[in-house]
Design an enzyme around this catalytic site. Structure first.
Site, PDB file in Angstrom:
ATOM      1  N   HIS A 243      30.540  24.647   2.072  1.00  0.00           N
ATOM      2  CA  HIS A 243      29.858  24.420   3.346  1.00  0.00           C
ATOM      3  C   HIS A 243      28.619  23.537   3.173  1.00  0.00           C
ATOM      4  O   HIS A 243      28.540  22.424   3.694  1.00  0.00           O
ATOM      5  CB  HIS A 243      29.425  25.753   3.954  1.00  0.00           C
TER       6      HIS A 243
HETATM    7  C1  BDR Z   1      27.238  29.303   5.834  1.00  0.00           C
HETATM    8  O1  BDR Z   1      26.919  30.685   5.686  1.00  0.00           O
HETATM    9  C2  BDR Z   1      26.365  30.923   4.430  1.00  0.00           C
HETATM   10  O2  BDR Z   1      26.882  32.104   3.873  1.00  0.00           O
HETATM   11  C3  BDR Z   1      26.631  29.699   3.599  1.00  0.00           C
HETATM   12  O3  BDR Z   1      25.566  29.506   2.688  1.00  0.00           O
HETATM   13  C4  BDR Z   1      26.723  28.594   4.604  1.00  0.00           C
HETATM   14  O4  BDR Z   1      25.449  28.030   4.880  1.00  0.00           O
HETATM   15  C5  BDR Z   1      28.728  29.171   6.053  1.00  0.00           C
HETATM   16  O5  BDR Z   1      29.110  29.902   7.190  1.00  0.00           O
END
Ligand code: BDR
Ligand code: CA
Length: 314
Positions: A243
């Site tokens: 992500h």
């Molecule tokens: C986002 O949620 C967090 O757990 C990760 O770091 C990322 O920023 C993904 O949904």
């Protein structure tokens, strides 16, 4: 190449950590003014510690780290230890960092920095809940016109949610903050689950990081190996979405991504769909477009770019 000046607002977090490593390896293209931390994946004490640990791995104790908000604007904090582990950085050895936290609050740092710099020269890059950014905009509305762009990881529409059926984690944790950012009038780029789910780790991709002849490549590989476990068990997929590193890749090579200028609003009232990002993909609401909403990525290109960045680290 003109370097982009950015503030990276983060809640490390395993994928945040890989993103920070990639950023630190991207010095030719990115001038990282600071890391600002927020409560999210784990509490603020741990995100602030983890941000400094990652800087020390990369031998960059010169990067200032400012701690920000301890909890969302209006709600109790929801964390994600089930994904990132109790420390927030499962899979790698943790140490107590030597580099200090800066004395100023992250929100004040963001406000002061934007006011001191020439207008339109600083990009904000939040990859956690949007609490710090929203509070800065609330405290000092004049900064909105001074921000070049906000490039954020958050939201989901076509992909469905990852923390509830309707919502992505960062937006779910602080939907009121997301509403402030979406309504700010600042140029926004969103990298939602719709695109990050296309950029998943795999054995060969991790192997290329592990094979780098430095310390940080194998560290990133270890983090991603641990990070994958949750997604493989929970969602039955073969790898884990990178992500937050997608934001770094977008900053360096936006041509690896495609999207559309659309209206995005966030649900703050309904308990059922809290934090859902409502994307007007077909322009049927008549509401003005406020977001460049990214839906596609060249995953091989993103991995090659991130691996190149890691290769430049010690
Ligand atoms: C986002 O949620 C967090 O757990 C990760 O770091 C990322 O920023 C993904 O949904
Ligand atoms: Ca994050």
């Amino acid at each position: 190449m003109t370097r982009l000046s950015i503030i990276f607002d983060t809640d490390p977090g395993q994928d945040d950590a890989v993103a920070i490593l990639a950023l630190l390896g991207a010095r030719d293209g990115i001038d990282l003014l600071s890391l600002t931390t927020v409560a999210g994946n784990v509490g603020l004490g741990l995100t602030s510690r983890n941000a400094r640990i990652v800087c020390e791995w990369a031998r960059r104790p010169d990067v200032p780290v400012y701690a920000g908000c301890e909890h969302p604007l209006l709600r109790p904090l929801v964390t994600a230890e089930q994904v990132h582990g109790k420390t927030g950085l499962d899979g790698v050895p943790i140490h107590e960092p030597n580099m200090p936290l800066q004395g100023k609050h992250a929100v004040d740092f963001i406000v002061d920095t934007l006011r001191e710099a020439a207008a339109g020269t600083i990009t904000l890059c939040p990859v956690g809940p949007l609490t710090n950014i929203a509070l800065a905009l609330r405290k000092a509305p004049d900064i909105a016109a001074r921000i070049k762009e906000i490039v954020l990881m958050g939201g989901a529409y076509f992909a469905g949610g990852n923390v509830s059926p309707a919502a992505e984690f960062n937006i779910f944790v602080d939907p009121e903050a997301a509403a402030v950012v979406l309504g700010s009038g600042v140029p926004l780029v969103m990298l939602p689950l719709d695109v990050t789910h296309q950029v998943c780790s795999s054995a060969p991709r991790i192997a290329r990081m592990r094979a780098l002849p430095n310390r940080c490549g194998p560290l990133a590989a270890d983090i991603l190996t641990s990070y994958e476990r949750h997604d493989v068990q929970r969602f039955g997929v073969h790898g884990s979405p990178l992500h937050d590193p997608c934001v770094v890749a977008y900053l360096l090579q936006p041509a690896l991504f495609t999207g559309r200028q659309v209206n995005v609003e966030v649900e703050t009232a309904s308990p059922l769909t809290r934090g859902a990002t409502v994307v007007d993909w077909w322009g049927i609401s008549g509401r003005p477009a406020n977001v460049q909403y990214i839906t596609k990525a060249d995953a091989d290109g993103v991995f090659a770019l991130l691996t190149d960045c890691l290769a430049k680290l010690p």
